[in-house]
Design an enzyme around this catalytic site. Structure first.
Site, PDB file in Angstrom:
ATOM      1  N   ASP A  31       0.842  -1.197   0.000  1.00  0.00           N
ATOM      2  CA  ASP A  31       0.000   0.000   0.000  1.00  0.00           C
ATOM      3  C   ASP A  31       0.880   1.251   0.000  1.00  0.00           C
ATOM      4  OD1 ASP A  31      -2.426   1.600   0.504  1.00  0.00           O
ATOM      5  OD2 ASP A  31      -1.558   1.865   2.502  1.00  0.00           O
TER       6      ASP A  31
ATOM      7  N   ASP B  50      -0.348   5.274   0.837  1.00  0.00           N
ATOM      8  CA  ASP B  50      -0.593   6.256   1.902  1.00  0.00           C
ATOM      9  C   ASP B  50      -0.835   5.568   3.249  1.00  0.00           C
ATOM     10  OD1 ASP B  50      -0.875   8.672   3.142  1.00  0.00           O
ATOM     11  OD2 ASP B  50      -2.579   9.352   1.948  1.00  0.00           O
TER      12      ASP B  50
END
Length: 258
Positions: free
Chosen positions: A9, A11
């Site tokens: 991932d 953010d």
């Protein structure tokens, strides 16, 4: 435990908005030093992979190539291709979304059609209008397959939590009385498409993220091991209450041994 590949991932995992996470840069450099393949998995469909890479390099000193970035835009295009034997040329779509989504659809040979497309794809669109909603609704009522890029109802920014793609898609769902087929995290479709692109099996990779309900659930839904890092949204107290725990949990990616 060692893995042959990593799905990661952005953010909350690689950075927090504009804030750097020092352990993230070191983690990626360790993967690169050991030649372990990785792919950034984002639910953001508004930006092309090249733009994502520029942000990583310019603002966070993390260096990757566009083919190491995967989004629901790319996964949607690949999924539509898979519905037609791997060739989407000549098939039609109407899309609500930004350039990142529309370019991905065009790149696989789809034609845009506002009246009677085979697919309607709805994602985040910063300039969405009633007319766009109207075209999408009528096309779905005529029989188009309804696809939503991802279910994120809100996006955090400096002003607060603003509407995300899921909120835009929900309007079309209400208007058509149909639920979209969702592609992005936490659905398994984006995971399956990412694995296909990497050429790895689900038992060879681990999904790394900070959000239990998107990143970790995506791994769980796809039968992939998960690594939750507590540098973003989820907290140990909240995760302890979940029925299915992550495979691994770390306070920082610096604690993870490759």
């Amino acid at each position: 435990m060692s893995y042959s590949g990593y799905l990661i991932d952005l953010d909350g995992t690689m950075y927090r908005g504009k804030e750097r996470i020092p352990a993230a840069k070191d983690f990626i450099e360790r993967l690169q030093a050991k030649h372990i393949p990785f792919m950034f998995l984002t639910n953001n469909t508004t930006q092309a992979p090249e733009t994502v890479c520029r942000n990583l390099a310019d603002n966070h000193d993390i260096h990757a190539t566009p083919d190491q970035v995967y989004s629901p835009a790319l996964a949607t295009a690949a999924w539509i291709q898979s519905q037609h034997g791997g060739d989407a040329h000549g098939h039609s779509v109407y899309a609500i979304g930004e350039l990142g989504l529309k370019q991905a659809l065009l790149d696989v040979g789809l034609k845009f059609n506002e009246f009677d497309p085979e697919y309607v794809v709805v994602g985040l669109d910063y300039d969405v209008t009633y007319h766009k909603f109207e075209l999408a609704t009528l096309a779905i009522q005529r029989g188009a397959r309804f696809i939503g890029t991802n279910e994120d109802t809100n996006l955090p920014n400096e002003r607060g939590h603003v509407p995300g793609a899921g909120s835009v898609i929900a309007l079309v769902e209400r208007a058509t009385q149909q639920r979209a087929t969702y592609i992005g995290k936490p659905q398994a479709i984006i995971m399956d498409q990412a694995l296909r692109k990497m050429g790895l099996g689900r038992d060879q990779v681990v999904m790394v993220g900070d959000n239990y309900h998107t990143d970790i659930m995506a791994g769980i839904n796809a039968g992939i091991d998960t690594l939750l890092v507590y540098t973003g949204i989820s907290t140990p107290a909240a995760v302890a209450k979940e029925a299915v725990p992550p495979t691994h949990e770390v306070a920082s990616l610096s604690d993870w041994v490759l």
